[in-house]
Design a protein around this motif. Structure first.
Motif, PDB file in Angstrom:
ATOM      1  N   ASP A  68       0.885  -1.098  -0.091  1.00 52.97           N
ATOM      2  CA  ASP A  68       0.002  -0.048  -0.047  1.00 52.97           C
ATOM      3  C   ASP A  68       0.903   1.175   0.034  1.00 52.97           C
ATOM      4  O   ASP A  68       0.682   2.420  -0.577  1.00 52.97           O
ATOM      5  N   TYR A  69       1.874   1.323   0.839  1.00 51.99           N
ATOM      6  CA  TYR A  69       2.761   2.428   0.946  1.00 51.99           C
ATOM      7  C   TYR A  69       3.627   2.731  -0.227  1.00 51.99           C
ATOM      8  O   TYR A  69       3.684   3.641  -0.992  1.00 51.99           O
ATOM      9  N   PHE A  70       4.094   1.670  -0.924  1.00 56.06           N
ATOM     10  CA  PHE A  70       4.735   1.672  -2.167  1.00 56.06           C
ATOM     11  C   PHE A  70       4.112   2.215  -3.346  1.00 56.06           C
ATOM     12  O   PHE A  70       4.214   2.996  -4.119  1.00 56.06           O
ATOM     13  N   GLN A  71       2.729   1.604  -3.252  1.00 55.83           N
ATOM     14  CA  GLN A  71       1.688   2.238  -4.410  1.00 55.83           C
ATOM     15  C   GLN A  71       1.425   3.550  -4.153  1.00 55.83           C
ATOM     16  O   GLN A  71       1.525   4.456  -5.250  1.00 55.83           O
ATOM     17  N   GLY A  72       1.244   4.063  -2.951  1.00 59.19           N
ATOM     18  CA  GLY A  72       0.990   5.531  -2.642  1.00 59.19           C
ATOM     19  C   GLY A  72       2.264   6.457  -3.091  1.00 59.19           C
ATOM     20  O   GLY A  72       1.974   7.552  -3.353  1.00 59.19           O
ATOM     21  N   GLU A  73       3.492   5.861  -3.075  1.00 58.34           N
ATOM     22  CA  GLU A  73       4.743   6.508  -3.411  1.00 58.34           C
ATOM     23  C   GLU A  73       4.948   6.271  -5.083  1.00 58.34           C
ATOM     24  O   GLU A  73       5.937   6.747  -5.426  1.00 58.34           O
ATOM     25  N   GLU A  74       4.160   5.575  -5.843  1.00 58.43           N
ATOM     26  CA  GLU A  74       4.319   5.235  -7.263  1.00 58.43           C
ATOM     27  C   GLU A  74       5.212   4.290  -7.417  1.00 58.43           C
ATOM     28  O   GLU A  74       6.099   4.502  -8.595  1.00 58.43           O
ATOM     29  N   ASN A  75       5.705   3.484  -6.512  1.00 55.77           N
ATOM     30  CA  ASN A  75       6.839   2.632  -6.612  1.00 55.77           C
ATOM     31  C   ASN A  75       6.258   1.110  -6.937  1.00 55.77           C
ATOM     32  O   ASN A  75       6.056   0.429  -6.073  1.00 55.77           O
ATOM     33  N   LYS A  76       5.688   1.015  -8.268  1.00 53.39           N
ATOM     34  CA  LYS A  76       4.780  -0.240  -8.497  1.00 53.39           C
ATOM     35  C   LYS A  76       5.721  -1.394  -8.554  1.00 53.39           C
ATOM     36  O   LYS A  76       5.266  -2.465  -8.312  1.00 53.39           O
ATOM     37  N   SER A  77       7.116  -1.417  -8.887  1.00 51.44           N
ATOM     38  CA  SER A  77       7.931  -2.531  -9.030  1.00 51.44           C
ATOM     39  C   SER A  77       7.956  -3.023  -7.502  1.00 51.44           C
ATOM     40  O   SER A  77       7.767  -4.356  -7.260  1.00 51.44           O
ATOM     41  N   GLN A  78       8.198  -2.277  -6.628  1.00 46.75           N
ATOM     42  CA  GLN A  78       8.400  -2.673  -5.084  1.00 46.75           C
ATOM     43  C   GLN A  78       7.071  -3.301  -4.450  1.00 46.75           C
ATOM     44  O   GLN A  78       6.976  -4.148  -3.897  1.00 46.75           O
ATOM     45  N   ALA A  79       6.079  -2.602  -4.877  1.00 50.88           N
ATOM     46  CA  ALA A  79       4.570  -2.865  -4.641  1.00 50.88           C
ATOM     47  C   ALA A  79       4.389  -4.235  -4.982  1.00 50.88           C
ATOM     48  O   ALA A  79       3.828  -5.256  -4.401  1.00 50.88           O
ATOM     49  N   ALA A  80       4.581  -4.657  -6.458  1.00 56.21           N
ATOM     50  CA  ALA A  80       4.493  -5.868  -7.013  1.00 56.21           C
ATOM     51  C   ALA A  80       5.030  -7.024  -6.332  1.00 56.21           C
ATOM     52  O   ALA A  80       4.605  -7.991  -6.155  1.00 56.21           O
ATOM     53  N   ALA A  81       6.469  -6.726  -5.844  1.00 57.18           N
ATOM     54  CA  ALA A  81       7.343  -7.842  -5.218  1.00 57.18           C
ATOM     55  C   ALA A  81       6.436  -8.187  -3.741  1.00 57.18           C
ATOM     56  O   ALA A  81       6.603  -9.299  -3.531  1.00 57.18           O
ATOM     57  N   CYS A  82       6.020  -7.155  -3.057  1.00 58.95           N
ATOM     58  CA  CYS A  82       5.218  -7.392  -1.872  1.00 58.95           C
ATOM     59  C   CYS A  82       3.915  -8.344  -2.308  1.00 58.95           C
ATOM     60  O   CYS A  82       3.585  -9.056  -1.452  1.00 58.95           O
ATOM     61  N   GLN A 128      -6.412 -12.948  -8.473  1.00 65.09           N
ATOM     62  CA  GLN A 128      -6.584 -11.424  -8.611  1.00 65.09           C
ATOM     63  C   GLN A 128      -5.252 -10.547  -8.490  1.00 65.09           C
ATOM     64  O   GLN A 128      -4.934  -9.669  -9.508  1.00 65.09           O
ATOM     65  N   ILE A 129      -4.521 -11.012  -7.806  1.00 63.21           N
ATOM     66  CA  ILE A 129      -3.198 -10.391  -7.684  1.00 63.21           C
ATOM     67  C   ILE A 129      -2.187 -10.675  -8.807  1.00 63.21           C
ATOM     68  O   ILE A 129      -1.746  -9.576  -9.446  1.00 63.21           O
ATOM     69  N   PHE A 130      -2.226 -11.956  -9.269  1.00 65.34           N
ATOM     70  CA  PHE A 130      -1.212 -12.237 -10.419  1.00 65.34           C
ATOM     71  C   PHE A 130      -1.835 -11.701 -11.541  1.00 65.34           C
ATOM     72  O   PHE A 130      -0.979 -11.158 -12.479  1.00 65.34           O
ATOM     73  N   GLU A 131      -3.103 -11.587 -11.662  1.00 67.09           N
ATOM     74  CA  GLU A 131      -3.629 -10.962 -12.973  1.00 67.09           C
ATOM     75  C   GLU A 131      -3.451  -9.416 -13.033  1.00 67.09           C
ATOM     76  O   GLU A 131      -3.240  -8.967 -14.106  1.00 67.09           O
ATOM     77  N   GLU A 132      -3.536  -9.039 -11.910  1.00 60.91           N
ATOM     78  CA  GLU A 132      -3.578  -7.484 -11.863  1.00 60.91           C
ATOM     79  C   GLU A 132      -2.075  -7.034 -12.260  1.00 60.91           C
ATOM     80  O   GLU A 132      -1.913  -6.169 -13.131  1.00 60.91           O
ATOM     81  N   TYR A 142       3.622 -13.844 -14.452  1.00 61.95           N
ATOM     82  CA  TYR A 142       2.414 -13.766 -13.633  1.00 61.95           C
ATOM     83  C   TYR A 142       1.269 -14.441 -14.052  1.00 61.95           C
ATOM     84  O   TYR A 142       0.393 -14.978 -13.404  1.00 61.95           O
ATOM     85  N   PHE A 143       1.109 -14.462 -15.341  1.00 55.38           N
ATOM     86  CA  PHE A 143       0.004 -15.104 -15.973  1.00 55.38           C
ATOM     87  C   PHE A 143       0.357 -16.748 -15.825  1.00 55.38           C
ATOM     88  O   PHE A 143      -0.820 -17.460 -15.670  1.00 55.38           O
ATOM     89  N   PHE A 144       1.201 -17.117 -15.822  1.00 52.76           N
ATOM     90  CA  PHE A 144       1.410 -18.522 -15.725  1.00 52.76           C
ATOM     91  C   PHE A 144       1.169 -19.056 -14.037  1.00 52.76           C
ATOM     92  O   PHE A 144       0.416 -19.881 -13.988  1.00 52.76           O
ATOM     93  N   LYS A 145       1.340 -18.086 -13.305  1.00 57.37           N
ATOM     94  CA  LYS A 145       0.997 -18.282 -11.960  1.00 57.37           C
ATOM     95  C   LYS A 145      -0.261 -18.491 -11.555  1.00 57.37           C
ATOM     96  O   LYS A 145      -0.887 -19.088 -10.817  1.00 57.37           O
ATOM     97  N   ALA A 146      -1.088 -17.517 -12.254  1.00 56.10           N
ATOM     98  CA  ALA A 146      -2.405 -17.361 -12.095  1.00 56.10           C
ATOM     99  C   ALA A 146      -3.157 -18.507 -12.681  1.00 56.10           C
ATOM    100  O   ALA A 146      -4.017 -19.106 -12.166  1.00 56.10           O
ATOM    101  N   ALA A 147      -2.466 -18.942 -13.833  1.00 56.02           N
ATOM    102  CA  ALA A 147      -3.021 -20.005 -14.371  1.00 56.02           C
ATOM    103  C   ALA A 147      -2.781 -21.456 -13.763  1.00 56.02           C
ATOM    104  O   ALA A 147      -3.991 -22.231 -13.469  1.00 56.02           O
ATOM    105  N   LEU A 148      -1.610 -21.359 -12.854  1.00 54.53           N
ATOM    106  CA  LEU A 148      -1.560 -22.632 -11.969  1.00 54.53           C
ATOM    107  C   LEU A 148      -2.806 -22.525 -10.923  1.00 54.53           C
ATOM    108  O   LEU A 148      -3.184 -23.791 -10.371  1.00 54.53           O
ATOM    109  N   CYS A 149      -3.016 -21.355 -10.447  1.00 51.93           N
ATOM    110  CA  CYS A 149      -4.056 -21.299  -9.315  1.00 51.93           C
ATOM    111  C   CYS A 149      -5.340 -21.930  -9.891  1.00 51.93           C
ATOM    112  O   CYS A 149      -5.977 -22.512  -9.318  1.00 51.93           O
ATOM    113  N   HIS A 150      -5.676 -21.227 -11.061  1.00 55.11           N
ATOM    114  CA  HIS A 150      -6.917 -21.754 -11.926  1.00 55.11           C
ATOM    115  C   HIS A 150      -6.986 -23.490 -11.892  1.00 55.11           C
ATOM    116  O   HIS A 150      -8.012 -24.014 -11.725  1.00 55.11           O
TER     117      HIS A 150
END
Length: 295
Positions: free
Chosen positions: A152-166, A185-189, A207-215
């Motif tokens: 949440d904090y990283f996204q608020g600071e527009e640090n999308k790569s760090q937010a994605a890692a979390c 939801q997270i992997f697809e986003e 990320y799509f591969f991981k989402a597919a595995l969950c599906h």
């Protein structure tokens, strides 16, 4: 018998506490001339010296205590950044001896850093707390909460790569706990966002591969529809080995063909070694065919 470092540390700590006590008292004239602040600054320096000596003696609890006292002194002088950093120093020491105290120190650092508007720094402390809950305290629910807060904090600071890692950590744990829809939801986003980014699009397939595995673990038909969406969003996914693995596994599941499932997984693993998380999800998918291993 105490080592020379510990003896020196104990002496410095006593001097620091005496200075700090003197720095918290005094009349108007002493305050006016800055004596109180000067004494507290001296005390802080002594606390830090004591902490470092305790570190050399590997007395981590006392090192953490000394850094905490230095942090409290800095906070009294309204040196917020210094106080936060000393709480972090204290947490590093406490983590070797008392993980709960380490978490408490990091929470104090976060309180100061958010008050200062230093949200990226606070996010990093949330990650540190999450890692303590992952390892020393083994409380995954708490780890997830702190990874989510960091994101949440990283996204608020527009640090999308760090937010994605979390968020990826959150998704992995969600899938571990069979909360597949949250993981999907997270992997697809992240996958959808990366697919539209010239710099990050190469990672979209992961990320799509991981989402597919969950599906796969939820419903093969949903997985089939999801793969079609991913190919439309990110055409390069169609040629990826990960996509081909998912399709081969889907075919095997539709035909209840255990051997084909195993063969597809083994063929992939010969070229790209499967990690533990991916293996675990494939095992869960294979169990729908009445098998409990991938070999």
């Amino acid at each position: 018998m105490a080592s020379s470092e510990e003896q020196r540390a104990t002496q410095l700590l006593a001097e620091a506490e005496k200075k700090a006590a003197g720095g918290s008292s005094g009349g108007f004239l002493s305050s006016a001339f800055g004596n109180r602040n000067s004494k507290m600054e001296d005390a802080i320096e002594l606390f830090c010296q004591a902490a470092n000596q305790f570190k050399m003696a590997k007395n981590w609890n006392q090192a953490g205590y000394a850094f905490t006292q230095a942090a409290e002194g800095s906070r009294k002088l309204d040196k917020k950044h210094d106080a936060a950093m000393k709480f972090v120093d204290a947490s590093v020491c406490y983590r070797k001896a008392d993980a709960n105290r380490a978490v408490d120190c990091l929470k104090k650092a976060i309180e100061i850093q958010t008050e200062m508007g230093k949200f990226s720094m606070a996010a990093k402390q949330h990650i540190n707390i999450a890692e303590i809950y992952e390892t020393e305290l083994q409380n995954i629910a708490q780890a997830i909460q702190h990874y989510e807060k960091a994101a949440d904090y990283f996204q608020g600071e527009e640090n999308k790569s760090q937010a994605a890692a979390c968020l990826q950590k959150v998704a992995h744990y969600a899938a571990d706990q069979e909360d597949y829809m949250k993981a999907i939801q997270i992997f697809e986003e992240i996958g959808n966002r990366n697919a539209g980014n010239a710099v990050l699009k190469h990672s979209a397939k992961d990320y799509f591969f991981k989402a597919a595995l969950c599906h796969l673990c939820v419903d093969p038909l949903n997985a089939q529809h999801a793969v079609a969406r991913y190919e439309k969003t990110f055409p390069a996914f169609q040629d990826a080995r990960e996509c081909k693995l998912v399709k081969a596994v889907l075919t095997a599941m539709e035909e209840s063909d255990v051997d084909s499932f195993t063969g597809a997984v083994n063929d992939y693993d010969k070229i790209s070694r499967l990690d533990q998380w991916t293996t675990q999800l494939l095992l869960r998918a294979k169990r729908t065919l009445g098998e409990s291993d991938l070999t």
